[in-house]
Motif scaffolding. Structure first.
Motif, PDB file in Angstrom:
ATOM      1  N   THR A 260      26.000  24.792   0.643  1.00 52.06           N
ATOM      2  CA  THR A 260      24.787  25.119  -0.105  1.00 52.06           C
ATOM      3  C   THR A 260      23.665  24.148   0.240  1.00 52.06           C
ATOM      4  OG1 THR A 260      26.241  25.761  -1.885  1.00 52.06           O
ATOM      5  CG2 THR A 260      23.920  25.611  -2.422  1.00 52.06           C
ATOM      6  N   LYS A 261      24.051  22.883   0.370  1.00 48.39           N
ATOM      7  CA  LYS A 261      23.031  21.873   0.659  1.00 48.39           C
ATOM      8  C   LYS A 261      22.344  22.161   2.000  1.00 48.39           C
ATOM      9  CE  LYS A 261      23.158  17.141   1.513  1.00 48.39           C
ATOM     10  NZ  LYS A 261      24.070  16.022   1.617  1.00 48.39           N
ATOM     11  N   VAL A 262      23.136  22.428   3.021  1.00 50.00           N
ATOM     12  CA  VAL A 262      22.541  22.709   4.335  1.00 50.00           C
ATOM     13  C   VAL A 262      21.689  23.974   4.276  1.00 50.00           C
ATOM     14  CG1 VAL A 262      23.009  23.094   6.775  1.00 50.00           C
ATOM     15  CG2 VAL A 262      24.547  21.679   5.444  1.00 50.00           C
ATOM     16  N   ALA A 263      22.218  25.019   3.600  1.00 52.26           N
ATOM     17  CA  ALA A 263      21.474  26.277   3.518  1.00 52.26           C
ATOM     18  C   ALA A 263      20.141  26.051   2.818  1.00 52.26           C
ATOM     19  CB  ALA A 263      22.297  27.318   2.776  1.00 52.26           C
ATOM     20  N   ARG A 264      20.174  25.265   1.735  1.00 47.66           N
ATOM     21  CA  ARG A 264      18.925  25.038   0.992  1.00 47.66           C
ATOM     22  C   ARG A 264      17.956  24.210   1.810  1.00 47.66           C
ATOM     23  NH1 ARG A 264      21.559  24.304  -4.853  1.00 47.66           N
ATOM     24  NH2 ARG A 264      21.649  26.514  -5.368  1.00 47.66           N
ATOM     25  N   MET A 265      18.508  23.255   2.566  1.00 46.54           N
ATOM     26  CA  MET A 265      17.629  22.436   3.392  1.00 46.54           C
ATOM     27  C   MET A 265      16.890  23.311   4.385  1.00 46.54           C
ATOM     28  SD  MET A 265      19.603  18.886   3.974  1.00 46.54           S
ATOM     29  CE  MET A 265      19.935  19.083   5.655  1.00 46.54           C
ATOM     30  N   LEU A 266      17.605  24.227   4.988  1.00 48.10           N
ATOM     31  CA  LEU A 266      16.981  25.111   5.981  1.00 48.10           C
ATOM     32  C   LEU A 266      16.000  26.075   5.325  1.00 48.10           C
ATOM     33  CD1 LEU A 266      20.069  25.993   8.162  1.00 48.10           C
ATOM     34  CD2 LEU A 266      18.017  24.822   8.960  1.00 48.10           C
ATOM     35  N   ALA A 267      16.358  26.536   4.136  1.00 44.49           N
ATOM     36  CA  ALA A 267      15.547  27.575   3.504  1.00 44.49           C
ATOM     37  C   ALA A 267      14.318  27.008   2.816  1.00 44.49           C
ATOM     38  CB  ALA A 267      16.391  28.323   2.495  1.00 44.49           C
ATOM     39  N   ALA A 268      14.264  25.693   2.658  1.00 45.30           N
ATOM     40  CA  ALA A 268      13.156  25.085   1.920  1.00 45.30           C
ATOM     41  C   ALA A 268      11.823  25.555   2.494  1.00 45.30           C
ATOM     42  CB  ALA A 268      13.260  23.571   2.000  1.00 45.30           C
ATOM     43  N   LYS A 269      10.925  25.913   1.581  1.00 47.09           N
ATOM     44  CA  LYS A 269       9.633  26.433   2.041  1.00 47.09           C
ATOM     45  C   LYS A 269       8.842  25.336   2.725  1.00 47.09           C
ATOM     46  CE  LYS A 269       9.067  28.183  -2.122  1.00 47.09           C
ATOM     47  NZ  LYS A 269       8.417  28.739  -3.292  1.00 47.09           N
ATOM     48  N   SER A 270       8.431  25.597   3.938  1.00 50.40           N
ATOM     49  CA  SER A 270       7.580  24.598   4.566  1.00 50.40           C
ATOM     50  C   SER A 270       6.124  25.025   4.463  1.00 50.40           C
ATOM     51  CB  SER A 270       7.992  24.383   6.011  1.00 50.40           C
ATOM     52  OG  SER A 270       8.212  25.629   6.623  1.00 50.40           O
ATOM     53  N   GLU A 271       5.906  26.331   4.397  1.00 44.56           N
ATOM     54  CA  GLU A 271       4.529  26.790   4.217  1.00 44.56           C
ATOM     55  C   GLU A 271       4.459  27.553   2.904  1.00 44.56           C
ATOM     56  OE1 GLU A 271       3.934  29.022   7.943  1.00 44.56           O
ATOM     57  OE2 GLU A 271       5.402  27.569   8.620  1.00 44.56           O
ATOM     58  N   ILE A 272       3.287  27.454   2.272  1.00 46.44           N
ATOM     59  CA  ILE A 272       3.163  28.031   0.936  1.00 46.44           C
ATOM     60  C   ILE A 272       3.335  29.552   0.971  1.00 46.44           C
ATOM     61  CG2 ILE A 272       1.716  28.080  -1.137  1.00 46.44           C
ATOM     62  CD1 ILE A 272       1.878  25.254  -0.303  1.00 46.44           C
ATOM     63  N   ASP A 273       2.784  30.184   2.000  1.00 40.51           N
ATOM     64  CA  ASP A 273       2.751  31.647   1.964  1.00 40.51           C
ATOM     65  C   ASP A 273       4.083  32.306   2.348  1.00 40.51           C
ATOM     66  OD1 ASP A 273       2.305  30.472   4.394  1.00 40.51           O
ATOM     67  OD2 ASP A 273       1.512  32.310   5.274  1.00 40.51           O
ATOM     68  N   VAL A 274       5.013  31.496   2.819  1.00 38.04           N
ATOM     69  CA  VAL A 274       6.298  32.105   3.173  1.00 38.04           C
ATOM     70  C   VAL A 274       7.182  32.113   1.942  1.00 38.04           C
ATOM     71  CG1 VAL A 274       8.290  31.969   4.702  1.00 38.04           C
ATOM     72  CG2 VAL A 274       6.076  31.078   5.452  1.00 38.04           C
ATOM     73  N   LYS A 275       7.676  33.279   1.617  1.00 43.50           N
ATOM     74  CA  LYS A 275       8.568  33.328   0.451  1.00 43.50           C
ATOM     75  C   LYS A 275       9.913  32.723   0.833  1.00 43.50           C
ATOM     76  CE  LYS A 275      10.202  36.469  -3.146  1.00 43.50           C
ATOM     77  NZ  LYS A 275      11.621  36.593  -3.151  1.00 43.50           N
ATOM     78  N   GLY A 276      10.252  31.659   0.169  1.00 45.11           N
ATOM     79  CA  GLY A 276      11.512  30.993   0.489  1.00 45.11           C
ATOM     80  C   GLY A 276      12.674  31.915   0.140  1.00 45.11           C
ATOM     81  N   CYS A 277      13.812  31.623   0.748  1.00 48.93           N
ATOM     82  CA  CYS A 277      14.916  32.490   0.386  1.00 48.93           C
ATOM     83  C   CYS A 277      15.884  31.688  -0.468  1.00 48.93           C
ATOM     84  CB  CYS A 277      15.500  33.112   1.642  1.00 48.93           C
ATOM     85  SG  CYS A 277      17.031  32.492   2.155  1.00 48.93           S
ATOM     86  N   THR A 278      16.365  32.320  -1.524  1.00 48.09           N
ATOM     87  CA  THR A 278      17.124  31.572  -2.518  1.00 48.09           C
ATOM     88  C   THR A 278      18.613  31.507  -2.159  1.00 48.09           C
ATOM     89  OG1 THR A 278      17.087  33.631  -3.702  1.00 48.09           O
ATOM     90  CG2 THR A 278      15.700  31.873  -4.550  1.00 48.09           C
ATOM     91  N   VAL A 279      19.189  30.353  -2.481  1.00 45.89           N
ATOM     92  CA  VAL A 279      20.605  30.152  -2.209  1.00 45.89           C
ATOM     93  C   VAL A 279      21.278  29.783  -3.517  1.00 45.89           C
ATOM     94  CG1 VAL A 279      22.285  28.857  -0.864  1.00 45.89           C
ATOM     95  CG2 VAL A 279      19.962  29.170   0.023  1.00 45.89           C
ATOM     96  N   MET A 280      22.303  30.488  -3.854  1.00 46.38           N
ATOM     97  CA  MET A 280      22.989  30.182  -5.103  1.00 46.38           C
ATOM     98  C   MET A 280      24.421  29.756  -4.825  1.00 46.38           C
ATOM     99  SD  MET A 280      24.087  32.771  -7.936  1.00 46.38           S
ATOM    100  CE  MET A 280      23.784  32.775  -9.450  1.00 46.38           C
ATOM    101  N   ALA A 281      24.847  28.717  -5.548  1.00 48.16           N
ATOM    102  CA  ALA A 281      26.239  28.282  -5.401  1.00 48.16           C
ATOM    103  C   ALA A 281      27.022  28.751  -6.618  1.00 48.16           C
ATOM    104  CB  ALA A 281      26.297  26.768  -5.293  1.00 48.16           C
ATOM    105  N   LEU A 282      27.996  29.568  -6.381  1.00 50.28           N
ATOM    106  CA  LEU A 282      28.808  30.111  -7.465  1.00 50.28           C
ATOM    107  C   LEU A 282      30.210  29.560  -7.279  1.00 50.28           C
ATOM    108  CD1 LEU A 282      28.842  32.303  -9.697  1.00 50.28           C
ATOM    109  CD2 LEU A 282      29.589  33.902  -7.980  1.00 50.28           C
ATOM    110  N   LEU A 283      30.422  28.344  -7.845  1.00 49.82           N
ATOM    111  CA  LEU A 283      31.648  27.636  -7.490  1.00 49.82           C
ATOM    112  C   LEU A 283      32.529  27.425  -8.706  1.00 49.82           C
ATOM    113  CD1 LEU A 283      29.797  25.081  -5.248  1.00 49.82           C
ATOM    114  CD2 LEU A 283      31.005  27.112  -4.516  1.00 49.82           C
TER     115      LEU A 283
END
Ligand SMILES: NC(=O)C1=CN([C@@H]2O[C@H](COP(=O)(O)OP(=O)(O)OC[C@H]3O[C@@H](n4cnc5c(N)ncnc54)[C@H](OP(=O)(O)O)[C@@H]3O)[C@@H](O)[C@H]2O)C=CC1
Ligand SMILES: CCCCCCCCCCCCCCCC(=O)[C@@H](N)CO
Length: 793
Positions: free
Chosen positions: A482-505
């Motif tokens: 989850t950590k790696v996925a969130r790091m990659l998905a983190a929004k770098s530009e405001i106009d890009v809709k980030g993609c959400t990662v959920m951990a269901l553990l």
């Protein structure tokens, strides 16, 4: 018309007269065995079916005694019955193979009214692979043991006076009615009970003792769970003809059968058919059932032939596929055979289940390979690579360009992923073509990033639904992914809709996740099997439309019988392989050809699944020094202590073998516990001593891990399973207190050290071995190509 009518009349007359005749002749006459206030003695009553029977007997007012070997399990059973009913049962520890011990226990318990001979052991294996000891073990416990119990109980049972009809019941199995692949010894032991029971019934009928044979199908008991891990796939397929049942259900049916004094007790419809097909010279007390046997016997024999036909077809298919899969494996290593650097491409048999080995040309570009793989579409393929090939010039960005969105690539480079690892270079181009893949490469080789990049290439952040699911075996691994996925998905530009990662553990708060999942489904879901299945079964959301399903550490999930059923369901019932891309990742896939074959046959993946294997030709991180100390088994604790003092690790993991079933049964403490106790009293250094065990509950595992993360050095005592997927880069020393069981386990363990980035510190792997174990270690050295130097203390 009149003819039909008279025919019908004749038929009815025939049946009625048959019924009248049968009602006169069936023997022994049916009886009811009273339970209340009577003494019910159950062997194997500390677990599974026996324990469930004990629960029932107690709740119906009987005085109950249970017998088994392990005092620990007996005490636990006693506690559970007391908790549920408030009644205390008597427990006896004895091995049914020991007549004297059994006899003593039975004498102590007092005269028996209802004897249930239930103990049983089962090791499903082809006879060819079964040791003579295992065969003897099953016959001794299941058959000879039953004789011992009955013989010991019989005199007092016969001598009972004025207490009404008594019962001797034997728990057989459906494998005691039909011989089943993998059960030669087990079936033989259970078939033996049929002879025992038929003859015994004649001998004891005049004492008003009624013999009952019980024939359960697969039942979800602790014993069965153990069995499932090992029994041959064919055994499972054939046994599946009659499904599986819950222990409680089986116990209820069996207990009702015993009370009704039936000779044969079956648990469901197929079981009933099977009992008629195999009835032979069994006594039958019910004239209705006798009528069915007489009338439908032939027809049911036909049905049984149809079953046999199916079984033999399956066996034939399996043996054919096995032969096909044994196509010589074209693995070769550039270091050893340089002339094979040319692209080598071979198709073997043009059959559906064939496996094709491809060798990667050293300098061929990834694109050319895609074309080649396309050429064998509809067949499974295998890509072999060794990690000593020269790196190609392509960067990760170049490989992913056009597939993975720019902002993700940007983040990826920011984090520091610039050049592809072997597995990434090999697998990504294939993954981007949409084919299913098995990523087979050592720990730390970059598999996580590989499948995450695929996921990011496929999901649409605008869509509000779960589009990718990553299944992980443990919470810790889940958090890392989850950590790696969130790091990659983190929004770098405001106009890009980030993609959400959920951990269901497992261990998390599921309630909060439920509403989150419903209100705003995340694009990527990282989940442990149990939690995921819970949500799916509760219909909180569905995964039938996910684009990608990843199963990480797949061998581990399949190894654990608790999880295997659920994983199968995820792969085939909750979603279908045709509608998704499936990726399996693992550091070790024992018998990988079988696995590929299963993937196709069980529809876990599409037929053109590709097995990408980065083989461990030089898998050991170079910064590791391997050593061994030869010592006596009894001296290991002291040697470890001496090593800890002389080596002064900054942080170390001490690996201890999993406790064997045998030692557990004997009621011994696990070696982890013993070692912890020893260290706590004897170790005088500054490192924090911690324990990580596979079956520790989540909170204590989390507690251990947090302590570790708080800095300061640690001495972590762990088993292989507990350490899977855990990343502790501070580790400088690995101590194999017990030598790992397999070469892959050695690799897994050693790979835990020397992971601290930018450190040039040499890390140590120290093996504490006995002289007999030297050759095992030597084998690991040969296979993994490292050398281990002896250390004198
Ligand atoms: N589970 C299944 O799928 C099916 C099981 N059966 C039969 O049902 C019976 C019970 O099975 P199940 O509940 O699954 O088994 P479990 O393994 O869960 O329990 C077996 C019980 O037998 C005891 N036992 C084993 N060996 C001995 C021994 N040498 N002396 C005394 N006690 C012993 C065990 O205790 P301890 O180890 O402490 O001695 C335990 O209490 C068996 O006879 C089995 O063959 C039949 C059909 C299907
Ligand atoms: C008309 C004829 C119908 C025939 C249907 C036959 C179906 C037979 C299936 C056999 C299943 C064997 C299960 C063994 C369970 C067991 O004992 C182990 N799990 C040990 O625990």
């Amino acid at each position: 018309m009149a003819a039909i009518f008279s025919l019908f009349l004749f038929f009815i007359l025939f049946i009625v007269s048959l019924l009248i005749i049968l009602s006169f002749i069936v023997r022994p006459r049916s009886v009811t065995i009273p339970i209340k206030f009577r003494h019910v003695f159950i062997t194997g009553g500390s677990s599974g079916i026996g324990l469930a029977l004990a629960h029932r007997a107690v709740s119906e007012g009987a005085k109950v005694s249970i017998l088994a070997r392990s005092t620990e399990k007996l005490a636990e059973a006693k506690r559970s019955i007391q908790l549920a009913t408030g009644v205390e049962v008597a427990t006896f520890s004895a091995d049914v193979r020991d007549y004297d011990a059994v006899s003593k226990a039975i004498d102590e318990s007092g005269p028996i009214d209802v004897l249930i001979v239930n103990q049983g052991v089962f090791i499903g294996k082809e006879l060819e692979k079964q040791s003579p000891e295992e065969v003897k073990f099953m016959i001794d416990v299941n058959l000879t043991g039953s004789f011992n119990v009955i013989k010991a109980a019989l005199p007092a049972m016969k001598a009972r006076e004025g207490r009404g009809p008594a019962s001797i019941s034997l728990v057989s199995s459906q494998a005691g009615q039909a011989g089943i692949y993998g059960y030669t010894a087990y079936s033989a032991s259970k078939f033996g009970l049929q002879g025992l029971a038929q003859a015994l019934q004649q001998e004891v009928i005049s004492d008003d003792i009624h013999v009952t044979l019980l024939f359960p199908p697969d039942t979800d008991t602790p014993g069965f769970e153990q069995e499932l891990k090992k029994r041959p796939e064919l055994t499972s397929i054939i046994a599946a003809s009659s499904g599986s049942m819950k222990t409680k259900e089986v116990a209820k049916i069996c207990f009702d059968g015993i009370k009704a004094g039936k000779f044969t007790v079956t648990c469901h419809f197929i079981g009933f058919l099977l009992s008629i097909a195999s009835t032979g010279m069994s006594p039958q007390g019910s004239f209705w059932l006798a009528l069915i046997e007489v009338i439908f016997g032939g027809l049911i024999r036909f049905v049984s032939l149809v079953f046999q036909w199916q079984w033999y077809k399956t066996i034939e298919k399996w043996s054919k596929e096995k032969q096909l899969l044994n196509v010589p494996h074209l693995a070769c290593f550039p270091k050893i055979s340089p002339f094979l650097h040319h692209s080598l491409f071979s198709t073997s048999n043009p059959s559906v289940f064939h496996s094709t080995s491809t060798r990667r040309a050293l300098k061929s570009s990834s694109n050319s390979r895609i074309i080649k793989l396309q050429a064998v579409a509809e067949t499974s393929s295998e890509i072999e690579s060794s990690s000593v090939t020269e790196p190609t010039a392509l960067t990760l960005r170049q490989i992913c360009q056009g597939y993975v969105p720019e902002h993700i690539l940007h983040r990826m480079e920011e984090i520091g992923f610039v050049f592809p690892t072997d597995i990434q270079r090999e697998a990504l181009p294939t993954l981007f073509t949409g084919r299913d893949c098995i990523l087979h490469a050592q720990t730390g080789s970059g598999k996580t990033l590989t499948y995450l990049l695929l996921i990011f290439s496929l999901i649409n952040p605008q869509r509000s639904s779960v589009q990718a699911v990553i299944v992980v075996p443990t919470r810790e691994l889940g958090m890392q992914v989850t950590k790696v996925a969130r790091m990659l998905a983190a929004k770098s530009e405001i106009d890009v809709k980030g993609c959400t990662v959920m951990a269901l553990l497992d261990g998390g708060t599921l309630r909060r996740h439920k509403s989150w999942l419903k209100a705003e489904p995340p694009a990527i879901l990282v989940a442990t099997v149990a939690s995921l299945c819970h949500m799916l079964e509760k219909h909180i959301f569905r995964i039938d439309s996910v684009r990608v399903l990843v199963v990480d550490e797949v061998d581990f999930l399949f190894y654990s019988s608790k999880q295997v059923g659920s994983v199968r369901k995820l792969l085939t019932s909750f979603s279908s392989c045709d509608k998704r891309q499936t990726v399996f990742a693992s550091a070790s896939i024992p018998q990988h050809k079988h696995f590929v074959h299963d993937c196709i046959q069980q529809k876990w993946t599409k037929r053109d699944v590709v097995h990408v294997h980065v083989s461990a030709i030089m898998p050991m991180p170079l910064c590791l020094l391997h050593r061994f100390v030869m010592c006596e088994k009894t001296n290991k604790h002291q040697v470890l202590l001496a090593l800890l003092e002389s080596d002064a690790p900054e942080s170390a993991i001490i690996f201890v073998g999993e406790q064997s079933e045998k030692s557990k049964k004997a009621g011994n403490d696990p070696s982890t516990t013993l070692l912890m106790e020893f260290l706590k009293t004897s170790y005088k250094g500054s490192l924090e001593i911690l324990l990580l065990e596979g079956d520790m509950n989540f909170n204590s595992r989390a507690a251990s891990l947090t302590e570790i993360r708080q800095g300061g050095g640690f001495l972590l005592v762990s088993t292989d399973i507990a350490a899977r997927g855990i990343d502790l880069p501070e580790t400088t020393h690995i101590f194999n207190f017990d030598l790992p069981q397999t070469v892959t386990d050695y690799l897994h363990r050693a790979g835990r050290a020397g992971r601290k980035p930018f450190s040039d510190r040499k890390c140590i792997v120290a093996n504490l071995i006995t002289s007999e174990e030297r050759f095992v270690l030597q084998r690991y050295e040969n296979e993994l190509m490292f050398s281990c130097e002896e250390m004198m203390l």
